[in-house]
Design a protein around this motif. Structure first.
Motif, short mmCIF file in Angstrom:
data_model
loop_
_atom_site.label_atom_id
_atom_site.label_comp_id
_atom_site.label_asym_id
_atom_site.label_seq_id
_atom_site.Cartn_x
_atom_site.Cartn_y
_atom_site.Cartn_z
N ASN A 29 -3.48 -2.25 2.95
CA ASN A 29 -3.77 -1.92 4.37
C ASN A 29 -5.72 -2.25 4.36
O ASN A 29 -6.07 -2.03 5.57
N LEU A 38 3.24 0.97 4.79
CA LEU A 38 2.14 0.41 5.19
C LEU A 38 2.38 0.44 6.84
O LEU A 38 1.24 0.40 7.72
N ALA A 58 0.88 -0.19 -0.63
CA ALA A 58 0.73 0.01 0.89
C ALA A 58 -0.74 0.32 1.18
O ALA A 58 -1.48 -0.38 1.93
N MET A 59 -1.37 1.27 0.33
CA MET A 59 -2.88 1.52 0.72
C MET A 59 -3.51 0.03 0.56
O MET A 59 -4.61 0.12 0.96
N GLU A 108 -8.54 -4.49 4.27
CA GLU A 108 -9.03 -6.01 4.65
C GLU A 108 -9.49 -6.81 3.58
O GLU A 108 -10.45 -6.53 2.82
N LEU A 159 0.84 3.87 7.90
CA LEU A 159 -0.53 3.59 7.87
C LEU A 159 -1.47 3.09 8.91
O LEU A 159 -2.47 3.51 9.34
N GLN A 160 -0.73 2.03 9.40
CA GLN A 160 -1.34 1.17 10.52
C GLN A 160 -1.59 2.11 11.89
O GLN A 160 -2.29 1.62 12.78
N ARG A 211 -4.68 -11.70 2.93
CA ARG A 211 -3.62 -10.43 3.37
C ARG A 211 -2.57 -10.69 3.87
O ARG A 211 -1.61 -10.39 3.19
N ARG A 240 1.22 -10.11 1.96
CA ARG A 240 2.04 -9.24 2.54
C ARG A 240 3.50 -9.94 2.53
O ARG A 240 4.29 -9.17 2.41
#
Lengths: 415, 298, 280
Positions: B98, B181, B94-95, B100, B184-185, B104, B108
């Motif tokens: 995250n 994820l 997930a990190m 860029e 995190l956003q 991506r 995902r």
């Protein structure tokens, strides 16, 4: 998508699928078979089609499951009421348990004296418990030793082994000459298939499972059997993957030309000799499993199976009609390629013998010596215990003696 | 006012009624019946046999059964290993996703695929991959020169369970990765910028910014996975059937066997209740963690 | 933000590694399904088929009336009925319940009781459920599975919906109530449209939960009339199938519906689950 449309669509789909379920009008029998060893699905379907053609108004739903699921399915069907099975295929080791619990209908009165005499005695033990019959024997089977003639010849042997010791010696020679890496293949996954191989060896070594009601598989011939199995793995004679194999894997490895010896049921003979299924077609020969010097000349396990009527069937007469048809001599003779008939006189019938003379010859010896697995109502549990501890010995986690001691101790805890 | 509160109370029950009615039939009643069965000597038969009350006999039997105790430890091992690995990989991936980088969005989308594969298909797939003679795992290892010859994976009692865990982790880590994820956003960028200005190291950022931001959703998904892992049955059933030498026989397998192979429904029920109680204890620990976290005491 | 060249290389290498590890098994499953049986048994193994053989799919989908078609198509139908039926019922009854918990202060004890039932292993329920449905003569039916799957799908859906409703603003609802709308009306025309993403997520996750289920289906069904895909696949692989490619093809087909759902509704699914984490 709008929410309302979404929900409506979901509801409509459910309803539509609900209506897609069909109903039957005529008498329909549900029958349970297995998709492993003996008759193929195609054979059973062809027999059933013949039966339906001869009996208008009767329809048979066939269901095939792996052997490993057969027992559980019969139990589960008990609870299914009239949606359960009418006819089930059952293994030789279950009648004691099924009789005790009333899963199968006692059909002793439906079998005539005449029929009784025409069928092998060994076949009758398959469906009997306490003198009562719980079905008709259908698959008369024992494990045979298959061998690759070509490989034996290359290693300088003109005759197949007569004893298990000789078999190990021939395998050693075949390995030494580099003909195949692992000359022998068995079905030794943690399963009933392994217990069948084991029982054959126990019979050869003159061992006993129980003595005076006490477990005896940790001594004498029963222990010798496990010792032999473990040694053949240790010496590299047995394909180590055998410990993950069932019968179909054995057939594939042997048919691929990766083994000189393979232990399997009747059905493998014609499949291994069929060029479409096998790369070693024409080189395959068969004999009864070997014996042990001074104890036995040949060995075998009773791996027969019978067809019975479940006690909650509401069409018992029709079910019996179907069973009678499947087990009748003409039908069995016609489909004798993968499973030999239960009828004595079939073995001199040219229709049956033709093209599989070697198999019929091996069968006449093998059937005579076939040995039952322990006939106890708690057989399934006992078998699971044996499977686990024999497997430990085969995996080298314990010595055969230790493993079987543990098995005996565990079996004493049986309820 | 009193009338009003009555009306509202009644309304709550009306809203709850349909769900509770269904649950009463399919869960509450069975639960009570299982409890009752576990104190009897009931068996599956087609004959009418009287069922007797036997008190704690079944429980004593189950707890003194060394095989069952082994199975419980095995199940615990499976649960801790697979949920633990899924969490570590999930958070790490997930990190990574995250950050860029080009493509991506595509990565995902692709990463979520294993999670959509039904458990049984997953099990069959890995069984074929780990096949001792024709499996692609052996083929890959030998062709890359990592091993010299083909070997057994699922047939080796020392590693069979770990191979099952591997299959389970492969299927389930994407779920954890995606939940993390999403969490995190929601963490504001400024927090990271501020931390960088202060010169905080990566580990410090992880502890003080990332962890608090993801811990809530992460705990929930870890609870879901723990529940599933402790009652594991299907992946084992399809991959190894409990073998070799019982090395992958989990607790659920025991209950299944007691009931459908040995036909002892009373005894089987007591095994089931024991599994449920242990599972409930683990959940209680998690709930405690959630409560502490909601009180800001993480 | 600037990244050093080395940093960028490491990043792409890590992404590549993860993508390969994650996708390789799936790619191999697809390749197995189109390889000839002989190639599948080859040692050393070739990683690509000589020619792509799609005949197994035709066989499974019943296009040439072979043996396997029955099992597969029946199982597909049963799986669709059981999964969509139980997802539908779970939404229908779970949404009002979730609303009661989220907005009407429904008893916490009941919420926890529901959660607890979800947490019990299925084996706790299977024995009595089995006896109950066999007593009713209802084994071997996908409709029985709908009811049984509610044991897990309903508490799950309620819990997920509740967590998602919790984070929605209440002001709009107050306005509707002031205008004299009843609770059900408010729920239907105000709350649900707002909660649409959560609704879609819950529906999909419930569907997937039921689609994946194996244990209940294994025990409650013994034949074609009720067998779902996971059980059919397990039977398939254990029986007399020497062609691994066929097993792979069944696997690919059974994975397609959930895969499409997951890919297309990915955002919804993830947000639906992540929102569930805000409050336990």
């Amino acid at each position: 998508m709008k929410l309302r449309t979404f929900l409506t669509a979901l509801a409509a789909t459910t309803l539509f699928l609900a209506m897609a379920v069909t109903a039957h009008a005529e008498t329909t029998l549900n029958a349970l078979f297995m998709s492993q060893a003996a008759y193929s699905e195609a054979d059973v379907k062809a027999m059933t089609a013949d039966f339906e053609a001869a009996n208008p108004g009767l329809k048979v739903n066939l269901e095939f499951v792996p052997y490993e699921a057969l027992h559980d399915k019969i139990i589960a069907a008990k609870g299914a009421g009239d949606r359960g099975y009418d006819v089930v295929l059952f293994d030789v080791v279950w009648p004691a348990e099924f009789a005790k619990r009333g899963f199968l209908v006692d059909v002793t009165d439906r079998i005539s004296k005449e029929v009784e005499q025409q069928v092998f005695d060994g076949a009758w033990t398959t469906v009997s418990c306490n003198g009562q019959r719980y079905g008709m024997p259908w698959i008369l089977d024992t494990k045979y030793m298959f061998y690759n003639k070509d490989m034996l010849r290359k290693a300088g042997f003109s005759n197949p082994p007569k004893t298990w010791k000789e078999l190990a010696e021939q395998a050693t020679a075949i390995k030494a000459k580099g003909i195949v890496e692992y000359p022998i293949v068995w079905s030794w996954s943690q399963s009933e298939a392994m217990i069948c191989d084991y029982t054959t060896l126990v019979a050869a070594y003159g061992g006993k499972f129980f003595e005076n009601g006490k477990p005896a598989f940790n001594k004498g011939g029963a222990l010798d059997a496990v010792t032999y199995m473990a040694a053949s793995l240790k010496d590299g004679l047995t394909n180590p993957s055998s410990r993950e194999y069932l019968e179909e894997d054995v057939r594939r490895v042997f048919s691929n030309g990766e083994a000189a010896f393979a232990m399997n049921w009747t059905y493998m003979y014609n499949l291994a000799n069929d060029p479409k299924e096998s790369r070693v077609a024409g080189n395959v020969d068969v004999m009864p499993c070997p014996g042990v010097d001074g104890i036995s000349t040949a060995s075998g396990v009773n791996g027969s199976m019978g067809l019975g009527i479940t006690s909650n069937s509401v069409h018992q007469d029709e079910a019996w009609k179907f069973i009678t048809f499947l087990t009748s001599q003409p039908v069995q003779n016609r489909y004798a390629r993968l499973s030999l008939p239960i009828w004595k006189s079939s073995y001199s019938d040219p229709e049956v013998v033709k093209g599989q003379e070697a198999l019929v010859k091996a069968a006449s010896q093998g059937i005579a010596v076939m040995t039952p697995r322990p006939l106890v109502p708690s057989y399934t549990e006992l078998s699971n215990i044996l499977q686990r501890y024999i497997h430990e010995a085969l995996l080298g986690e314990a010595t055969p003696a230790d493993a079987m001691d543990k098995a005996a101790k565990r079996a004493a805890r049986l309820r | 006012m009193i009338m009003e509160s009555w009306r509202r109370k009644r309304e709550v029950w009306v809203l709850l009624a349909p769900a509770l009615a269904i649950l009463a039939v399919v869960t509450f009643t069975p639960l009570l019946r299982t409890l009752w069965l576990s104190f009897t000597n009931a068996e599956i038969t087609a004959l009418d046999q009287a069922v007797e009350w036997v008190g704690f006999e079944n429980y004593i039997w189950a707890l003194t059964d060394p095989d069952f105790r082994d199975a419980l430890w095995r199940t615990l091992y499976f649960t801790i290993m697979s949920v633990g690995l899924e969490t570590v990989f999930g958070v790490a991936v997930a990190m990574l996703l995250n950050v860029e980088f080009k493509g991506r969005a595509l990565v995902r989308t692709l990463i979520i695929l294993p999670w959509a594969v039904p458990t049984i298909v997953n099990a069959m797939m890995w069984r074929l991959i780990f096949h001792p003679d024709y499996g692609s795992f052996n083929a890959a290892l030998t062709q890359l020169g990592i091993t010299e010859s083909y070997r057994s994976w699922l047939g080796d009692p020392g590693i069979a369970m770990n191979m099952v865990i591997l299959a389970d982790v492969w299927k389930n880590y994407p779920l954890i990765a995606f939940v993390v994820l999403a969490a995190l956003q929601t963490i504001p960028r400024e927090l990271f910028d501020a931390a960088r200005v202060e010169g905080a190291g990566a580990w410090h950022q992880f502890r003080s910014i990332i962890m608090p931001g993801i811990i809530g959703p992460l705990l929930v998904i870890v609870i879901l996975r723990t529940i599933e892992a402790f009652r594991v049955f299907d992946i084992v059933y399809a991959m190894t059937r409990g073998g070799p030498a019982d090395s992958t026989k989990t607790a659920s397998f025991f209950v299944y066997q007691e009931y459908f192979a040995y036909l002892r429904s009373g005894s089987g029920a007591s095994y089931a209740v024991l599994v449920a109680v242990i599972s409930a204890l683990m959940i209680a620990v998690y709930f405690n963690m959630i409560r502490r976290q909601n009180q800001g005491g993480y | 933000m600037h990244r050093s060249f080395l940093h960028t290389c490491c990043l792409y290498a890590a992404v590549l590694l993860i993508a390969v590890v994650t996708l390789a098994p799936l790619a191999w499953l697809v390749i197995m399904s189109v390889m000839s049986p002989r190639e599948l048994l080859a040692v050393p193994l070739n990683w690509l088929p000589e020619h792509w053989d799609w005949s197994r799919y035709a066989q499974l989908l019943g296009m040439n009336g072979d043996i396997a078609d029955n099992l597969f198509l029946h199982a597909l139908r049963n799986s669709l009925i059981a999964a969509s039926g139980s997802a539908f019922i779970a939404l229908l009854t779970g949404i009002p319940a979730a609303y009661a918990f989220s907005r009407r202060n429904g008893p916490r004890a009941i919420l926890f009781l529901m959660l607890a039932t979800f947490m019990m292993p299925p084996i706790t329920y299977i024995l009595p459920l089995y006896t109950m449905f066999s007593g009713l003569g209802m084994l071997n039916s996908p409709f029985t599975l709908i009811a049984v799957y509610c044991t897990m799908v309903l508490p799950f859906a309620t819990w997920l919906m509740k967590s998602n409703l919790d984070v929605l603003p209440v002001e709009v609802e107050h306005a509707a109530v002031v205008e004299g709308a009843g609770t059900l009306r408010t729920l239907w025309s105000v709350v649900l449209p707002m909660a649409k993403p959560a609704l879609v997520a819950t529906a999909m996750l419930s569907f997937l939960l039921a689609w994946d289920e194996f244990f209940y289906s294994l025990i409650l069904n013994s034949d074609l009339r009720g067998k779902t895909l996971p059980v059919a696949i397990a039977d398939f692989a254990a029986g007399r199938v020497t062609d691994y490619g066929l097993i792979a093809a069944v696997g690919v087909l059974a994975s397609l519906p959930p895969t499409l759902l997951a890919v297309f509704f990915q955002k919804h699914l993830v947000h639906g689950l992540a929102a569930g984490g805000v409050k336990g």
